[in-house]
Each structure stands twice: as structure tokens, then as C-alpha cells.
Design a protein around this motif. Structure first.
Motif, PDB file in Angstrom:
ATOM      1  N   LYS A  35      98.022  41.474   5.143  1.00 37.04           N
ATOM      2  CA  LYS A  35      97.315  41.399   6.412  1.00 37.04           C
ATOM      3  C   LYS A  35      98.213  40.768   7.473  1.00 37.04           C
ATOM      4  N   VAL A  36      98.115  41.300   8.669  1.00 35.37           N
ATOM      5  CA  VAL A  36      98.919  40.808   9.783  1.00 35.37           C
ATOM      6  C   VAL A  36      97.980  40.230  10.842  1.00 35.37           C
ATOM      7  N   TYR A  37      98.208  38.974  11.192  1.00 40.41           N
ATOM      8  CA  TYR A  37      97.389  38.299  12.205  1.00 40.41           C
ATOM      9  C   TYR A  37      98.030  38.543  13.557  1.00 40.41           C
ATOM     10  N   CYS A  38      97.508  39.530  14.304  1.00 39.64           N
ATOM     11  CA  CYS A  38      98.172  39.944  15.538  1.00 39.64           C
ATOM     12  C   CYS A  38      97.164  40.590  16.482  1.00 39.64           C
ATOM     13  N   ASP A  39      97.637  40.889  17.680  1.00 35.79           N
ATOM     14  CA  ASP A  39      96.883  41.684  18.638  1.00 35.79           C
ATOM     15  C   ASP A  39      97.329  43.134  18.437  1.00 35.79           C
ATOM     16  N   ARG A  40      96.466  43.931  17.816  1.00 31.81           N
ATOM     17  CA  ARG A  40      96.837  45.293  17.451  1.00 31.81           C
ATOM     18  C   ARG A  40      97.208  46.128  18.677  1.00 31.81           C
ATOM     19  N   ASP A  41      96.456  45.979  19.775  1.00 34.67           N
ATOM     20  CA  ASP A  41      96.736  46.774  20.977  1.00 34.67           C
ATOM     21  C   ASP A  41      98.082  46.402  21.588  1.00 34.67           C
ATOM     22  N   ARG A  42      98.389  45.087  21.605  1.00 34.43           N
ATOM     23  CA  ARG A  42      99.671  44.664  22.177  1.00 34.43           C
ATOM     24  C   ARG A  42     100.847  45.123  21.311  1.00 34.43           C
ATOM     25  N   ILE A  43     100.692  45.036  19.986  1.00 33.27           N
ATOM     26  CA  ILE A  43     101.741  45.527  19.100  1.00 33.27           C
ATOM     27  C   ILE A  43     101.952  47.015  19.333  1.00 33.27           C
ATOM     28  N   GLY A  44     100.840  47.750  19.498  1.00 33.77           N
ATOM     29  CA  GLY A  44     100.944  49.170  19.788  1.00 33.77           C
ATOM     30  C   GLY A  44     101.656  49.439  21.102  1.00 33.77           C
ATOM     31  N   GLN A  45     101.388  48.623  22.120  1.00 34.55           N
ATOM     32  CA  GLN A  45     102.059  48.772  23.413  1.00 34.55           C
ATOM     33  C   GLN A  45     103.552  48.520  23.271  1.00 34.55           C
TER      34      GLN A  45
END
Length: 389
Positions: free
Chosen positions: A274-284
């Protein structure tokens, strides 16, 4: 034997083109220069040879590039011509060259763009005249305006910090509301029009409008992120433990692949934790890196996109073949509005890599680049559970 008048006439036309009292440019459909005259070369202080294959927008100031991306290019595509458009070019020695430009597209019988002709007229005296008029008006009203402004500031008790904060909020409000809402209306309207029965020409125009809306929306996103990062609030994150990072990365790769069918993107994902992150920002961030690889990479070689978790770290890398990045460009690569003097960006304002770097920092991670004759690789690393401010 008498001289052939046709030959003389042809020579005169060639001389007229090269030394005309105006600048001439011919642009390919991608906006790159394939022909220019000697007059424009002298004005801008760049040789005709060095102008070849440069994008028109590369020669403009920052404000000129913004105007080109959001107004000039979309309007030209929709109506086929533009007249008396004001620009500032940057000359070879770094000075501004104020001009007025007329542009007209040349299309074939099927409506496909063949090239665009641009005529350049110097406008320094006109700008100076307009500036003088403004200065005289300001001088006439200056004392009165200054007194009113000082009294208003004194009565309100505003500090410099409050004034800056207000300016920041107004700037973000304009981008976030005044520009986004009209764009949303244009996008919705064009989508509804495409559901109607349209002529081929109308359908092409509406499709161009949709592309322009998407491009302007992306520019607004980048400038808005830049404003947040530089003017106070930073990059907002919505952190969550996410097991579904693989599908997000796969979707971004597929969308960019569809948008650029001549490019191959090879993916290799192995995210086992599991990755604790902002999925949308990583996608950007990933979208910006892949877009950079598409722009700069060798189109005949695949882009290599990998992501995985190991030893408590998420690592994402994007690699492409092609000409290596020059050392002087490497030193400024993650600075805002930097697009590189050797291989300039296909479009945009030079904020993509800066924003990607800021997203990496916001996650407590890092974004580094290596570049050689073999490949150019951007590598992002972050702890699976980062500590953020």
C-alpha cells in the motif's frame, strides 16, 4: 541576346521576399518555422539557418507564449486568419522586439492544414506613442490618485503582508472561478454539439474547440499550481493508503498512448504494498513526465514506464531514448518557465517538470534526472508512508 524578362522578374521577387520592409515566416502545421526572410532575421538577430525548425512560440516573451497558447493558436485554427496581433519577440541579445503580426492558414481541398504564413511589422514607435499617452494621463492624475491611495491604506490600516495575501487570493480566484467556469460551459456546449448532425467542417471546428478547451484547462491547472506553490499555500495533498495505484498509472499511460498513436509506451508495474499518497497528484506528476518524454524522446523508440515498491519505498521512472539533455539545461530543468534552448517544449509554458518536482517534494520524496546518449531517465522515489508538512 536580350535578357529573359521572366528570369529578371523571378530574381526581383526573390529579392523582394528577402529584403521586404516586413518580416515573413512560414510555419508547418506543428508551428515550426520552415522558411523566413532576411528582414526578420536581421530584426530578431538570429540567422535564417538558426530559425529553421524553431517553434514560433519559442521566439516570444513569456506573456507572448501565454497569449499564443490561449488565444492566437486556437483562434487561428477556428477562423483561418488573424490580423494586427501584438507580440513581443525576444531578440538574440535578449531584448524585446515589439511587433504586429498578420497570419493566414493554407489548407488543401480536404481542409487539412498545409502551412501558415505570418507577416511581421515592427511596432516599437506605436507602442512608444501609446505608452506616452498613458504616461501623460497618469502624470495628470498621479498626485490625486496617490493621495487617495495613501489615505485609503492609512484608514484601512493595511500592512504589506495583508496586501500580498489579498493579491494572492484574487489571483487564485480568477484562475479557479472566472476562467474555469466559462471553460466548463464551452466544453459542455461543444460536447452537446457533437451529438447533433453537423457538416464535416462544423464537426472539425467543434473538435478543434474541444482540443483548445482541454489545452487551456491544462495551462490553467499548471499556472494555478504554480501560484499555490510560490505564493503561499503550497501543493495541497489528500493522502490515503491506496492499493489501486497500478490502475491509475495504467490509465494515464493508455490515455497518452491514444493521444499520440505514433509513440509506444512500455509499462512494467510491480506495486506490492500500500502506498500512502495523493493518487491524483501522483497521476498528474506521471502525466507530466510521460508528456515530457513524448515531446523530447526519439519517436522511433519506446518510452519505458515502470513503477514498483521495495524496502518501504515507491519508485516510479520514465525513460526515453534520444538526444541527451545538455548540462546547462540540466541545472535549470526543474525551474518554472524553463523550456530549454536546444529542444524546446512542443507546447505549454515550461511548468510541467517544475510542478512534477514540487509534487515529489510535497510527498516527502525526490525527483531526479539522468541523461546520456543511451537514455534520459526521470526517477521519483518516496517513502510508502511519507512525512509531509
Amino acid at each position: 541576346m536580350p535578357e529573359d524578362p521572366n528570369s529578371t522578374f523571378a530574381e526581383d521577387l526573390a529579392e523582394l521576399y528577402e529584403n521586404a520592409p516586413c518580416g515573413y515566416l512560414s510555419l508547418r502545421p506543428d508551428g515550426r518555422i520552415f522558411k523566413s526572410n532576411l528582414t526578420f532575421s536581421r530584426w530578431i538577430g538570429v540567422s535564417q539557418l538558426d530559425l529553421l525548425d524553431k517553434k514560433f512560440s519559442e521566439l516570444l516573451t513569456l506573456s507572448g507564449r501565454m497569449f499564443y497558447e490561449t488565444h492566437f493558436s486556437p483562434l487561428l485554427r477556428m477562423q483561418g486568419f488573424l490580423e494586427e496581433v501584438a507580440f513581443d519577440f525576444v531578440t538574440g541579445d535578449g531584448k524585446k522586439l515589439p511587433v504586429l503580426a498578420n497570419a493566414k492558414e493554407r489548407r488543401d481541398d480536404d481542409g487539412n492544414l498545409q502551412f501558415t504564413r505570418v507577416v511581421i511589422f515592427p511596432a516599437a514607435q506605436r507602442r512608444r506613442y501609446e505608452r506616452d499617452l498613458v504616461d501623460k494621463r497618469i502624470a495628470a492624475e498621479g498626485a490625486k490618485s496617490e493621495a487617495i491611495s495613501e489615505r485609503m491604506l492609512a484608514e484601512a490600516g493595511l500592512s504589506e503582508e495583508l496586501a500580498i495575501a489579498e493579491l494572492r487570493e484574487q489571483f487564485i480566484a480568477v484562475l479557479g472561478h472566472d476562467l474555469r467556469n466559462p471553460l466548463a460551459s464551452m466544453e459542455g456546449g461543444s460536447r452537446m454539439l457533437l451529438q447533433e448532425e453537423l457538416s464535416p467542417r462544423a464537426q472539425r471546428i467543434v473538435t478543434l474547440m474541444q482540443g483548445s478547451v482541454q489545452r487551456m484547462s491544462g495551462l490553467i491547472d499548471n499556472v494555478l499550481d504554480f501560484a499555490r506553490g510560490r505564493l503561499g499555500s503550497g501543493f495541497a495533498l489528500r493522502l490515503d493508503a491506496d492499493e489501486l495505484l497500478d490502475p491509475v498509472l495504467k490509465q494515464i499511460a493508455e490515455e497518452l498512448q491514444l493521444g499520440t498513436p505514433g509513440i509506444s509506451i512500455e509499462t512494467n508495474f510491480n506495486i506490492t504494498e500500500k502506498v500512502y499518497c495523493d493518487r491524483d497528484r501522483i497521476g498528474q506528476m506521471v502525466s507530466n513526465l510521460l508528456g515530457n518524454a513524448i515531446t523530447y524522446g526519439d519517436a522511433s523508440r519506446p518510452i519505458r514506464f515502470s513503477a514498483g515498491t521495495k524496502s518501504g519505498v515507491l519508485e516510479i521512472s520514465v525513460a526515453n531514448s534520444g538526444v541527451p539533455i545538455a548540462q546547462e539545461a540540466m541545472e535549470r530543468l526543474f525551474q518554472p518557465f524553463f523550456r530549454g534552448g536546444v529542444r524546446a517544449s512542443q507546447q505549454g509554458l515550461g511548468l510541467g517538470l517544475y510542478i512534477a518536482s514540487e509534487i515529489a517534494k510535497a510527498h516527502g520524496g525526490s525527483l531526479v534526472v539522468t541523461s546520456s546518449s543511451i537514455e534520459t531517465r526521470f526517477t521519483f522515489q518516496m517513502p510508502l508512508r511519507p512525512t509531509t508538512k
